[in-house]
Motif scaffolding. Structure first.
Motif, PDB file in Angstrom:
ATOM      1  N   MET B 226       0.853  -1.185   0.000  1.00  0.00           N
ATOM      2  CA  MET B 226       0.000   0.000   0.000  1.00  0.00           C
ATOM      3  C   MET B 226       0.888   1.234   0.000  1.00  0.00           C
ATOM      4  SD  MET B 226      -2.969   0.989   2.819  1.00  0.00           S
ATOM      5  CE  MET B 226      -3.280  -0.740   3.111  1.00  0.00           C
ATOM      6  N   SER B 227       0.650   2.141  -0.910  1.00  0.00           N
ATOM      7  CA  SER B 227       1.463   3.355  -0.937  1.00  0.00           C
ATOM      8  C   SER B 227       0.581   4.569  -1.170  1.00  0.00           C
ATOM      9  CB  SER B 227       2.552   3.250  -2.002  1.00  0.00           C
ATOM     10  OG  SER B 227       1.986   2.945  -3.253  1.00  0.00           O
ATOM     11  N   ALA B 228       1.110   5.711  -0.790  1.00  0.00           N
ATOM     12  CA  ALA B 228       0.365   6.966  -0.883  1.00  0.00           C
ATOM     13  C   ALA B 228       1.358   8.067  -1.227  1.00  0.00           C
ATOM     14  CB  ALA B 228      -0.323   7.270   0.446  1.00  0.00           C
ATOM     15  N   ARG B 229       0.831   9.123  -1.812  1.00  0.00           N
ATOM     16  CA  ARG B 229       1.707  10.245  -2.129  1.00  0.00           C
ATOM     17  C   ARG B 229       0.862  11.504  -2.241  1.00  0.00           C
ATOM     18  NH1 ARG B 229       6.231   9.508  -6.784  1.00  0.00           N
ATOM     19  NH2 ARG B 229       6.995  11.653  -6.945  1.00  0.00           N
ATOM     20  N   ALA B 230       1.364  12.571  -1.654  1.00  0.00           N
ATOM     21  CA  ALA B 230       0.619  13.834  -1.623  1.00  0.00           C
ATOM     22  C   ALA B 230       1.057  14.732  -2.777  1.00  0.00           C
ATOM     23  CB  ALA B 230       0.856  14.541  -0.288  1.00  0.00           C
ATOM     24  N   TYR B 231       0.069  15.458  -3.325  1.00  0.00           N
ATOM     25  CA  TYR B 231       0.315  16.379  -4.443  1.00  0.00           C
ATOM     26  C   TYR B 231      -0.380  17.698  -4.123  1.00  0.00           C
ATOM     27  CZ  TYR B 231       1.560  12.052  -6.857  1.00  0.00           C
ATOM     28  OH  TYR B 231       2.146  10.871  -7.197  1.00  0.00           O
ATOM     29  N   PRO B 232      -0.005  18.748  -4.833  1.00  0.00           N
ATOM     30  CA  PRO B 232      -0.699  20.027  -4.595  1.00  0.00           C
ATOM     31  C   PRO B 232      -2.194  19.889  -4.886  1.00  0.00           C
ATOM     32  CG  PRO B 232       1.280  20.359  -5.921  1.00  0.00           C
ATOM     33  CD  PRO B 232       1.074  18.880  -5.809  1.00  0.00           C
ATOM     34  N   VAL B 233      -2.975  20.605  -4.108  1.00  0.00           N
ATOM     35  CA  VAL B 233      -4.420  20.597  -4.342  1.00  0.00           C
ATOM     36  C   VAL B 233      -4.675  20.995  -5.790  1.00  0.00           C
ATOM     37  CG1 VAL B 233      -6.585  21.723  -3.743  1.00  0.00           C
ATOM     38  CG2 VAL B 233      -4.977  21.047  -1.936  1.00  0.00           C
ATOM     39  N   GLY B 234      -5.512  20.251  -6.446  1.00  0.00           N
ATOM     40  CA  GLY B 234      -5.797  20.504  -7.857  1.00  0.00           C
ATOM     41  C   GLY B 234      -5.229  19.432  -8.763  1.00  0.00           C
ATOM     42  N   GLY B 253       7.013   6.822   1.244  1.00  0.00           N
ATOM     43  CA  GLY B 253       6.713   5.787   2.232  1.00  0.00           C
ATOM     44  C   GLY B 253       5.560   4.911   1.799  1.00  0.00           C
ATOM     45  N   PHE B 254       5.566   3.708   2.302  1.00  0.00           N
ATOM     46  CA  PHE B 254       4.565   2.712   1.909  1.00  0.00           C
ATOM     47  C   PHE B 254       4.575   1.624   2.978  1.00  0.00           C
ATOM     48  CE2 PHE B 254       7.688  -0.469   0.679  1.00  0.00           C
ATOM     49  CZ  PHE B 254       8.811   0.319   0.434  1.00  0.00           C
ATOM     50  N   THR B 255       3.596   0.732   2.908  1.00  0.00           N
ATOM     51  CA  THR B 255       3.609  -0.398   3.819  1.00  0.00           C
ATOM     52  C   THR B 255       3.477  -1.698   3.027  1.00  0.00           C
ATOM     53  OG1 THR B 255       1.226  -0.493   4.157  1.00  0.00           O
ATOM     54  CG2 THR B 255       2.471   0.923   5.646  1.00  0.00           C
ATOM     55  N   THR B 256       4.103  -2.729   3.566  1.00  0.00           N
ATOM     56  CA  THR B 256       4.022  -4.077   3.006  1.00  0.00           C
ATOM     57  C   THR B 256       3.523  -4.953   4.146  1.00  0.00           C
ATOM     58  OG1 THR B 256       5.869  -3.550   1.563  1.00  0.00           O
ATOM     59  CG2 THR B 256       5.362  -5.884   1.874  1.00  0.00           C
ATOM     60  N   GLN B 257       2.450  -5.689   3.893  1.00  0.00           N
ATOM     61  CA  GLN B 257       1.797  -6.398   4.989  1.00  0.00           C
ATOM     62  C   GLN B 257       1.429  -7.821   4.574  1.00  0.00           C
ATOM     63  OE1 GLN B 257      -1.465  -4.038   6.641  1.00  0.00           O
ATOM     64  NE2 GLN B 257      -0.548  -2.133   5.914  1.00  0.00           N
ATOM     65  N   ALA B 258       1.336  -8.680   5.543  1.00  0.00           N
ATOM     66  CA  ALA B 258       0.934 -10.062   5.262  1.00  0.00           C
ATOM     67  C   ALA B 258       0.098 -10.580   6.427  1.00  0.00           C
ATOM     68  CB  ALA B 258       2.155 -10.956   5.067  1.00  0.00           C
ATOM     69  N   VAL B 259      -0.951 -11.288   6.098  1.00  0.00           N
ATOM     70  CA  VAL B 259      -1.841 -11.889   7.092  1.00  0.00           C
ATOM     71  C   VAL B 259      -1.790 -13.395   6.890  1.00  0.00           C
ATOM     72  CG1 VAL B 259      -4.194 -12.035   7.959  1.00  0.00           C
ATOM     73  CG2 VAL B 259      -3.349  -9.884   6.946  1.00  0.00           C
ATOM     74  N   THR B 260      -1.417 -14.110   7.931  1.00  0.00           N
ATOM     75  CA  THR B 260      -1.273 -15.566   7.809  1.00  0.00           C
ATOM     76  C   THR B 260      -2.217 -16.275   8.769  1.00  0.00           C
ATOM     77  OG1 THR B 260       1.022 -15.338   7.127  1.00  0.00           O
ATOM     78  CG2 THR B 260       0.353 -17.489   8.005  1.00  0.00           C
ATOM     79  N   MET B 273       6.958  -0.901   7.340  1.00  0.00           N
ATOM     80  CA  MET B 273       6.768   0.435   6.794  1.00  0.00           C
ATOM     81  C   MET B 273       8.051   0.800   6.071  1.00  0.00           C
ATOM     82  SD  MET B 273       4.871   1.650  10.210  1.00  0.00           S
ATOM     83  CE  MET B 273       5.699   0.285  10.999  1.00  0.00           C
ATOM     84  N   GLY B 274       7.965   1.015   4.752  1.00  0.00           N
ATOM     85  CA  GLY B 274       9.148   1.286   3.950  1.00  0.00           C
ATOM     86  C   GLY B 274       9.346   2.774   3.680  1.00  0.00           C
ATOM     87  N   TRP B 275      10.598   3.154   3.596  1.00  0.00           N
ATOM     88  CA  TRP B 275      10.949   4.562   3.362  1.00  0.00           C
ATOM     89  C   TRP B 275      12.073   4.623   2.326  1.00  0.00           C
ATOM     90  CZ3 TRP B 275       7.724   7.810   5.632  1.00  0.00           C
ATOM     91  CH2 TRP B 275       7.057   7.382   6.809  1.00  0.00           C
ATOM     92  N   PRO B 276      12.048   5.633   1.472  1.00  0.00           N
ATOM     93  CA  PRO B 276      13.187   5.811   0.549  1.00  0.00           C
ATOM     94  C   PRO B 276      14.469   5.933   1.364  1.00  0.00           C
ATOM     95  CG  PRO B 276      11.441   7.411   0.104  1.00  0.00           C
ATOM     96  CD  PRO B 276      11.039   6.671   1.334  1.00  0.00           C
ATOM     97  N   ARG B 277      15.432   5.149   1.000  1.00  0.00           N
ATOM     98  CA  ARG B 277      16.650   5.057   1.808  1.00  0.00           C
ATOM     99  C   ARG B 277      17.324   6.429   1.989  1.00  0.00           C
ATOM    100  NH1 ARG B 277      19.509   0.815   3.620  1.00  0.00           N
ATOM    101  NH2 ARG B 277      18.272  -0.646   2.379  1.00  0.00           N
ATOM    102  N   GLY B 278      17.583   6.779   3.263  1.00  0.00           N
ATOM    103  CA  GLY B 278      18.326   7.991   3.561  1.00  0.00           C
ATOM    104  C   GLY B 278      17.563   9.281   3.346  1.00  0.00           C
ATOM    105  N   ARG B 279      16.262   9.195   3.085  1.00  0.00           N
ATOM    106  CA  ARG B 279      15.533  10.413   2.742  1.00  0.00           C
ATOM    107  C   ARG B 279      14.583  10.872   3.848  1.00  0.00           C
ATOM    108  NH1 ARG B 279      14.393  10.239  -2.905  1.00  0.00           N
ATOM    109  NH2 ARG B 279      12.754  11.753  -2.519  1.00  0.00           N
ATOM    110  N   VAL B 280      14.380  10.049   4.837  1.00  0.00           N
ATOM    111  CA  VAL B 280      13.418  10.416   5.880  1.00  0.00           C
ATOM    112  C   VAL B 280      14.098  10.306   7.240  1.00  0.00           C
ATOM    113  CG1 VAL B 280      11.159   9.919   6.880  1.00  0.00           C
ATOM    114  CG2 VAL B 280      11.560   9.512   4.446  1.00  0.00           C
TER     115      VAL B 280
END
Lengths: 344, 344, 344
Positions: B226-234, B253-260, B273-280
């Motif tokens: 699951m990933s998300a990204r914000a953009y300027p309104v419009g 950022g994004f999440t990777t999940q598993a249900v067993t 929870m994943g993050w671009p390396r060295g950017r956050v």
């Protein structure tokens, strides 16, 4: 699983049952109250009042009777209902709760679960236990979340000592690699073996090598007397692996154990460690006890995990190896005696 | 409920299984031991010794083999019984415990529960996880007292975000009031949506409004990216609600999940929870993690209560709304694949 | 066991249910949510959302409605589904969760479990409880791991007082040795007795002897009003054991109790101790409360043990004595009313 009913089960320690302190237990799923009257006489009854099934183990001793603490119904040693407070007449004659034959021996309370008429104190196995003039004892018990049979099987196949007890008894792989001599008895089996040229128990890498002779007498329904004695290296060879003379005098300590099925998935494990009276100092006894109780904890962890595994895979079956010969012989005896009971 | 068997389930974290530390788990009620030999090679076997069903997860690794700690039976990576201590011959040829195909990917151990011959590593879904060079990860897991299906259903219908996560994700009712775009895939479904002119996650009433694009790829048997990204309104309006270009680079950022499914009433929920390396920076990562774990706790409380409610009212049935379209599509796919398995 | 359904059960204390704090309970195995809207109006509904059975008791009150906290489905007081967020049309008309008629009286919330159309507030028994202008109350509750019937049976046969409550109420064996006068009522039974020339409750060996008159009105489904009053020794004889005049004014304290079956093996026991307003000092009230709560703990210990004993011996049956006459009469009434319900 199958259990013999016409036999004596260890239900408690004698010292646990004080006057006016009834004790509850279960044997083969049956709730039992054991109580001692003001004269010290012991009785074992079904632990439920005839009235509304309240446990009699919550009751009060009055002289030679036991009174239910709920509404006061009164019973004698034979389980006979002898009073309903406020009611002149009994609802019927001959009312009684079930009575279980009971014997105190070796420091234990033995209860006969089968037909009372068949109870025969001579069927209590020839053990050595608390009260014997020549020995003194340390003792304890463990409550298992596992079926009793898994515990007796464990004790009947000591090949596990080599792998499970590496942190406690610390004995060599000889336990798993060589098979003991097994002898069928009328109501049990005997297992014997020499372990040549090893360190004594608890000292796997010891330089003080000995030949050790081990013997375990295992009796129906699940009680045993296990003893060991160390001899100079070479003794086993000189005796051609026969039992050494005077071995039965147990000069070096022994254990007496009993496994009692409480319910389908619980069991109580009673044990005593015996020592020749006045011959072993307390420090040695304590050190031995530490080793044993560590080993018993290893057993319990494994057997309870085994029980959970069995329950998780109900279709799975056991597979025997040659190490299981004692297990097979003993359980065959259990099956035979149980079949005979049904046929009677 | 129905579950696909010929598929890969996440059974553990790779880092959980150290050399000589076998790990027990259950997948679809099957007890499994995962273990790594002295060379680091991983294997997954049925977690019960052929002998007496003792768990092999209590065993000891010896070189490239695993020895049962109870009576020492020895197994190789393929589950083959290769030694019974003290017994020269095997009781039969070809004895083995069940072996489960196993693959390590994305930081997880994936176990194939169905027919081993059908195991195909290409069926592991295209996720992004631990070990990817471009991202770094925070991670955790939760054990649920609920059936896995209730958790995947939760993740497939994010309309719950508006009501259940008011204290954590703090997002608007748009999640419940508008439906995402759903696309069926061969072994999963994709859910996408624009949320226009709202505060970012965790800041419901924020003045810094953005258009946010969300995408969730949900795969058989119950894993997601699951990933998300914000953009300027419009931006959403300018794109006519289409997916923004370069969205898949996951710069925010994004999440990777598993249900067993472990048993009928327990499940393990793995998440990263994943993050671009060295950017956050760490503070931002920690703040996000706090929000997520609060949200996951809200889910767990609700879903476990839902499970208890289901169990208390076995005759009651679910009723679908238009928000359940993702749930319906995914579970229909599960049913179809499960039917195909039975027909094979 | 058999329980009457077309009757009012005490489900909670009125003061437990605050605005916007829905409360979950069970009555006769049915999960129920009680909630109070922003106007203070109380409602009781089946505690599971139509959507996916999530408990509504985790929901949020919004004005005069209750919103499921999972996906936001909205219900009114009558249990009607009035909104599915994001969906213009309902999947069908007339959708609703079950509504339970509810009345607040005596400080308790009474819920009607049977057919709603038969709910009749006049069937709430004539008790005296919280809110009565002439009395003030101490109160509490106990959760039992036992079936409700065992608790009502306990209260219907006070012969147990003599044996079970020797450490708390400390009253003589007259409770077990003499039988009360029992009178059948339309929906209950009355039990009355004089205890002559004994110490008051809690003072078995007191020298301040009195004649005490006890009365207990026991109503369907399991609620009671019990009061006692002490008179000079000789009063009972002078009255020929008739009820003393003005006894119902309850000048010396009384208890009001309710037993509610939650599940087959759990019950909630609600109790209040009432006192003439302004006439009894706090120390006396506290001392009485200590005696009662000790007695209630004795009951709970015995009854939970009785339940375990019943479960351990499913084939065993109760046997009645003359002390059980109240139990028999009341349970016969329960059976009769339950049969009538089935015939309707």
């Amino acid at each position: 699983m199958t259990y013999v009913r016409n036999t004596w089960y260890v239900a408690a320690w004698s010292h646990e049952i004080a006057v006016d302190q009834p004790l509850a237990t279960r044997v083969l799923n049956e709730p039992i109250v054991m109580w001692r009257d003001s004269t010290g006489r012991l009785a074992a009854l079904a632990d439920r009042c005839l009235h509304r099934l309240a446990p009699l183990s919550l009751g009060r001793c009055q002289g030679e009777t036991l009174r239910c603490r709920y509404h006061g119904w009164l019973y004698d040693h034979a389980g006979r209902l002898i009073e309903i407070p406020g009611q002149a007449q009994m609802p019927a004659s001959g009312l009684q709760v079930r009575v279980y034959p009971v014997v105190e021996r070796y420091g234990w309370v033995w209860v006969w679960i089968g037909e009372p008429a068949r109870a025969n104190a001579e069927l209590i196995p020839p053990l050595v236990g608390i009260g014997h003039p020549d020995y003194e004892f340390d003792y304890g018990q463990l409550d298992y979340a596992a079926e009793a049979r898994l515990i007796t099987d464990n004790l009947l196949d000591l090949s596990h000592v080599s792998f499970l007890h590496t942190e406690s008894f610390r004995m060599s792989e000889i336990w798993a690699r060589a098979r003991p001599k097994l002898t069928e008895q009328e109501r049990g089996i005997r297992s014997e073996r020499w372990v040549r040229n090893e360190g004594p128990m608890g000292e796997l890498n010891a330089t003080n090598r000995v030949d050790t002779y081990f013997r375990c007498d295992f009796f129906i329904p699940g009680v045993l007397l296990m003893s060991a004695r160390a001899y100079p290296v070479g003794t086993a060879a000189a005796l051609s692996d026969a039992q050494p003379p005077q071995f039965s005098s147990m000069e070096e300590g022994f254990t007496t154990q009993a496994v009692t099925p409480m319910t389908d998935r619980t069991a109580r494990y009673f044990y005593m460690m015996g020592w020749p009276r006045g011959r072993v100092d307390q420090a040695s006894r304590d050190a031995t006890r530490v080793i044993y109780e560590k080993g018993f904890a290893e057993d319990q962890r494994m057997i309870e995990a085994q029980q959970r595994s069995i329950d998780a895979s109900p279709a799975a079956r056991f597979m025997s190896s040659s190490a299981d010969q004692g297990v097979v012989l003993f359980n065959r005896l259990v099956e035979k005696l149980a079949r005979q009971e049904l046929a009677q």
